[in-house]
Write a protein that holds these residues in place. Structure first.
Motif, short mmCIF file in Angstrom:
data_model
loop_
_atom_site.label_atom_id
_atom_site.label_comp_id
_atom_site.label_asym_id
_atom_site.label_seq_id
_atom_site.Cartn_x
_atom_site.Cartn_y
_atom_site.Cartn_z
N THR A 238 38.49 52.11 51.52
CA THR A 238 39.78 51.51 51.88
C THR A 238 39.69 50.81 53.23
O THR A 238 40.21 49.69 53.39
CB THR A 238 40.87 52.59 51.91
OG1 THR A 238 40.86 53.29 50.65
CG2 THR A 238 42.24 51.98 52.13
N ARG A 239 39.03 51.44 54.19
CA ARG A 239 38.82 50.80 55.50
C ARG A 239 38.03 49.50 55.34
O ARG A 239 38.39 48.46 55.93
CB ARG A 239 38.05 51.77 56.41
CG ARG A 239 37.62 51.19 57.75
CD ARG A 239 36.48 51.99 58.35
NE ARG A 239 35.27 51.88 57.55
CZ ARG A 239 34.33 52.83 57.45
NH1 ARG A 239 34.47 53.98 58.09
NH2 ARG A 239 33.26 52.64 56.70
N ASP A 240 36.98 49.54 54.54
CA ASP A 240 36.14 48.35 54.37
C ASP A 240 36.89 47.24 53.63
O ASP A 240 36.77 46.06 53.97
CB ASP A 240 34.85 48.72 53.63
CG ASP A 240 33.96 49.65 54.44
OD1 ASP A 240 34.17 49.76 55.67
OD2 ASP A 240 33.07 50.29 53.85
N GLU A 241 37.68 47.61 52.62
CA GLU A 241 38.47 46.62 51.87
C GLU A 241 39.49 45.94 52.78
O GLU A 241 39.82 44.77 52.59
CB GLU A 241 39.18 47.30 50.70
CG GLU A 241 38.25 47.71 49.56
CD GLU A 241 38.88 48.78 48.67
OE1 GLU A 241 40.10 49.05 48.83
OE2 GLU A 241 38.15 49.35 47.84
N ALA A 242 39.99 46.68 53.79
CA ALA A 242 40.98 46.12 54.70
C ALA A 242 40.33 45.20 55.73
O ALA A 242 41.03 44.54 56.50
CB ALA A 242 41.74 47.24 55.41
N GLY A 243 39.00 45.19 55.76
CA GLY A 243 38.28 44.28 56.67
C GLY A 243 38.23 44.74 58.11
O GLY A 243 38.06 43.92 59.02
N PHE A 244 38.36 46.04 58.35
CA PHE A 244 38.30 46.55 59.72
C PHE A 244 36.87 46.43 60.25
O PHE A 244 35.93 46.93 59.63
CB PHE A 244 38.73 48.01 59.78
CG PHE A 244 40.20 48.24 59.56
CD1 PHE A 244 41.06 47.18 59.30
CD2 PHE A 244 40.73 49.51 59.60
CE1 PHE A 244 42.41 47.39 59.09
CE2 PHE A 244 42.09 49.73 59.39
CZ PHE A 244 42.93 48.67 59.13
N ALA A 245 36.72 45.79 61.39
CA ALA A 245 35.39 45.65 62.00
C ALA A 245 34.98 46.97 62.64
O ALA A 245 35.81 47.66 63.25
CB ALA A 245 35.42 44.55 63.06
N LEU A 246 33.70 47.32 62.50
CA LEU A 246 33.19 48.55 63.06
C LEU A 246 32.14 48.27 64.13
O LEU A 246 31.25 47.44 63.92
CB LEU A 246 32.52 49.40 61.97
CG LEU A 246 33.39 50.10 60.93
CD1 LEU A 246 32.51 50.86 59.96
CD2 LEU A 246 34.38 51.05 61.59
N ALA A 247 32.27 48.93 65.27
CA ALA A 247 31.15 48.99 66.21
C ALA A 247 30.27 50.13 65.72
O ALA A 247 30.75 51.26 65.56
CB ALA A 247 31.66 49.29 67.62
N LYS A 248 29.02 49.86 65.41
CA LYS A 248 28.20 50.93 64.84
C LYS A 248 26.74 50.74 65.20
O LYS A 248 26.27 49.62 65.41
CB LYS A 248 28.35 50.98 63.32
CG LYS A 248 28.01 49.69 62.59
CD LYS A 248 28.27 49.84 61.09
CE LYS A 248 28.00 48.54 60.35
NZ LYS A 248 28.24 48.65 58.91
N TRP A 249 26.04 51.86 65.31
CA TRP A 249 24.59 51.83 65.50
C TRP A 249 23.98 53.13 65.01
O TRP A 249 24.66 54.14 64.85
CB TRP A 249 24.23 51.59 66.96
CG TRP A 249 24.88 52.48 67.97
CD1 TRP A 249 24.53 53.74 68.33
CD2 TRP A 249 26.02 52.14 68.78
NE1 TRP A 249 25.36 54.22 69.29
CE2 TRP A 249 26.27 53.26 69.61
CE3 TRP A 249 26.82 51.01 68.91
CZ2 TRP A 249 27.31 53.29 70.53
CZ3 TRP A 249 27.84 51.03 69.83
CH2 TRP A 249 28.08 52.15 70.63
N GLU A 250 22.68 53.07 64.77
CA GLU A 250 21.92 54.22 64.33
C GLU A 250 21.34 54.92 65.56
O GLU A 250 20.89 54.27 66.50
CB GLU A 250 20.76 53.78 63.43
CG GLU A 250 21.18 53.04 62.17
CD GLU A 250 21.66 53.97 61.07
OE1 GLU A 250 21.35 55.18 61.14
OE2 GLU A 250 22.36 53.49 60.16
N TYR A 251 21.33 56.26 65.52
CA TYR A 251 20.64 57.00 66.58
C TYR A 251 19.17 57.24 66.23
O TYR A 251 18.40 57.71 67.05
CB TYR A 251 21.33 58.35 66.80
CG TYR A 251 22.63 58.23 67.56
CD1 TYR A 251 22.65 57.83 68.89
CD2 TYR A 251 23.85 58.52 66.95
CE1 TYR A 251 23.83 57.71 69.60
CE2 TYR A 251 25.05 58.42 67.65
CZ TYR A 251 25.03 58.01 68.97
OH TYR A 251 26.22 57.90 69.67
N HIS A 252 18.82 56.94 64.97
CA HIS A 252 17.46 57.19 64.49
C HIS A 252 17.09 58.66 64.66
O HIS A 252 15.97 59.01 65.01
CB HIS A 252 16.45 56.27 65.18
CG HIS A 252 16.78 54.81 65.04
ND1 HIS A 252 16.73 54.16 63.82
CD2 HIS A 252 17.21 53.89 65.95
CE1 HIS A 252 17.10 52.90 63.98
NE2 HIS A 252 17.40 52.71 65.26
#
Length: 414
Positions: free
Chosen positions: A178-192
């Motif tokens: 639902t969040r993705d369908e609404a087009g909300f931009a995410l700040a995201k990164w992998e910690y590996h």
């Protein structure tokens, strides 16, 4: 966005909220809303019986003082009181070298939080939800169609039913469609990094102390649990390893895994053995810059996900719950409906700063303690020694652990 909501459906199955996701955060929202006279549909694809089956989930969660206040205020304290282990102190150390910090509040201040098995939290929430007429719980089904129109929201379920409401709340977890369908931009990164989670039996009592042991490869946390029915001492383990080493750790037979864990514990709890199944998951950071849209609010892991270093993930979601319910109650008292744009804007403003601050501190700690080398370790231990000797700094960190800093929703106050 659509305004194709039919009058027949809206009249037949309409409630104030439609909550997508009946996990710990989604169901707490439904229950907290119900106690305030706000009705909801809760939609979850899972079978509750699977979620609370013995051995299905060996994970445990640290519940902050503020979150415990929330559970108390929505009537869950009696169900949960005997099941949680108090965290009376937290020991923080850089690889078990000299210079650790001990966070121990005064006796009159109470504990720093409580540890609960996730299964026990779910059982309490699910039992309460079944008894609550303000909650319509739809299980083993999912949303096929979600319409957010001018006058309300409508959701068609995979079992053929159609439900309607004023506000759609996405509590679907990190992969929220639902969040993705609404087009909300995410700040995201992998910690590996990958977290390995299990339970341990141990020879010595833990004295209600949580250990946060930092190694260059990642933090190693021991979190106190109640003794089991046979009187065996138990703690939850969250062991973070670099992703490049994760496959090797996952492939270890239990005896080798226990040996590696014991080597990192330096005997603080004596001889150990496994008390729960081993689980693992990759560690990622994500933060939605926007958490509301037309007749939509996003809460919990759907809005923010962080490193488990400080055990604040679930607690942050429960703060979302408290803030959203408070905003809804105050707005509805003025005659506004739950999906009103002014109310949602207030919720977003309230949660935006608090969430960003907590996540920034958590991310900073992860990076600080992940710097390898003797010089970095010496600098960290110097800083930890300064915190140990400075009551004001210790108070700040203990308030953060308790979840009582910032503007707290009423539901999270004692």
């Amino acid at each position: 966005m659509s305004d194709s909501i039919t009058t027949a459906h809206a009249a037949a199955d309409r409630r104030d909220l439609i909550i997508l996701g009946g996990g710990l955060v989604g169901m707490t929202l439904a229950l907290a809303a119900a106690r305030a006279g706000i009705t909801s549909h809760v939609i979850d694809r899972a079978d509750p019986a699977d979620l609370v089956a013995e051995g299905a989930d060996g994970r445990a969660s640290a519940i902050s003082t503020a979150s415990w206040n929330l559970f108390t205020n929505v009537g869950l304290a009696d169900r949960l009181e005997a099941l949680g282990c108090p965290i009376d102190s937290i020991a923080v150390t850089d690889g078990m070298k000299p210079g650790r910090i001990d966070f121990t509040p005064k006796p009159e201040e109470g504990s720093l939080g409580r540890m609960f098995a996730n299964r026990d939290l779910r059982l309490a929430l699910f039992d309460a939800a079944r008894e609550e007429p303000a909650i319509a719980w739809h299980v083993r089904t999912e949303a096929l169609r979600k319409d957010r129109g001018l006058h309300g929201v409508e959701v068609e379920l995979s079992d053929g039913r159609v439900v309607a409401g004023s506000l759609l709340v996405a509590a679907e977890g990190r992969q929220s469609p639902t969040r993705d369908e609404a087009g909300f931009a995410l700040a995201k990164w992998e910690y590996h990094h990958r977290a390995f989670v299990t339970g341990l039996f141990h020879e010595k009592p833990h004295a209600n102390t949580a250990w946060e042991i930092f190694y260059p490869a990642g933090p190693f946390a021991l979190l106190p649990l109640l003794d089991d029915a046979q009187g065996r001492h138990r703690s939850a383990l969250v062991w973070t390893v670099a992703e490049k080493d994760a496959a090797g750790v996952a492939a270890m037979p239990d005896a080798m895994f226990v040996h590696e864990v014991a080597a990192r514990m330096h005997g603080v709890l004596g001889a150990i053995s496994l008390a729960a199944p081993r689980m693992s998951y990759p560690l990622r950071f994500h933060h939605a810059g926007k958490v509301v849209d037309h007749r939509l609010a996003v809460i919990g892991d759907a809005a923010h996900g962080m490193h488990p270093i400080a055990g604040q993930g679930l607690n942050l979601g429960l703060r979302d719950v408290g803030a959203l319910v408070e905003v809804l109650v105050e707005g509805m008292r003025l005659g506004l409906e739950p999906g009103d744009a002014q109310m949602l804007a207030r919720y977003e403003k309230w949660r935006g700063l608090d969430t960003f601050m907590v996540m920034s501190v958590t991310d900073g700690l992860t990076r600080l303690f992940g710097v390898p080398g003797r010089a970095a370790s010496a600098a960290r231990r110097l800083g930890m020694g300064a915190v140990q000797r400075t009551p004001m700094l210790k108070r700040f960190f203990m308030d953060e652990a308790r979840g009582v800093s910032g503007k707290l929703p009423e539901l999270l106050q004692a």
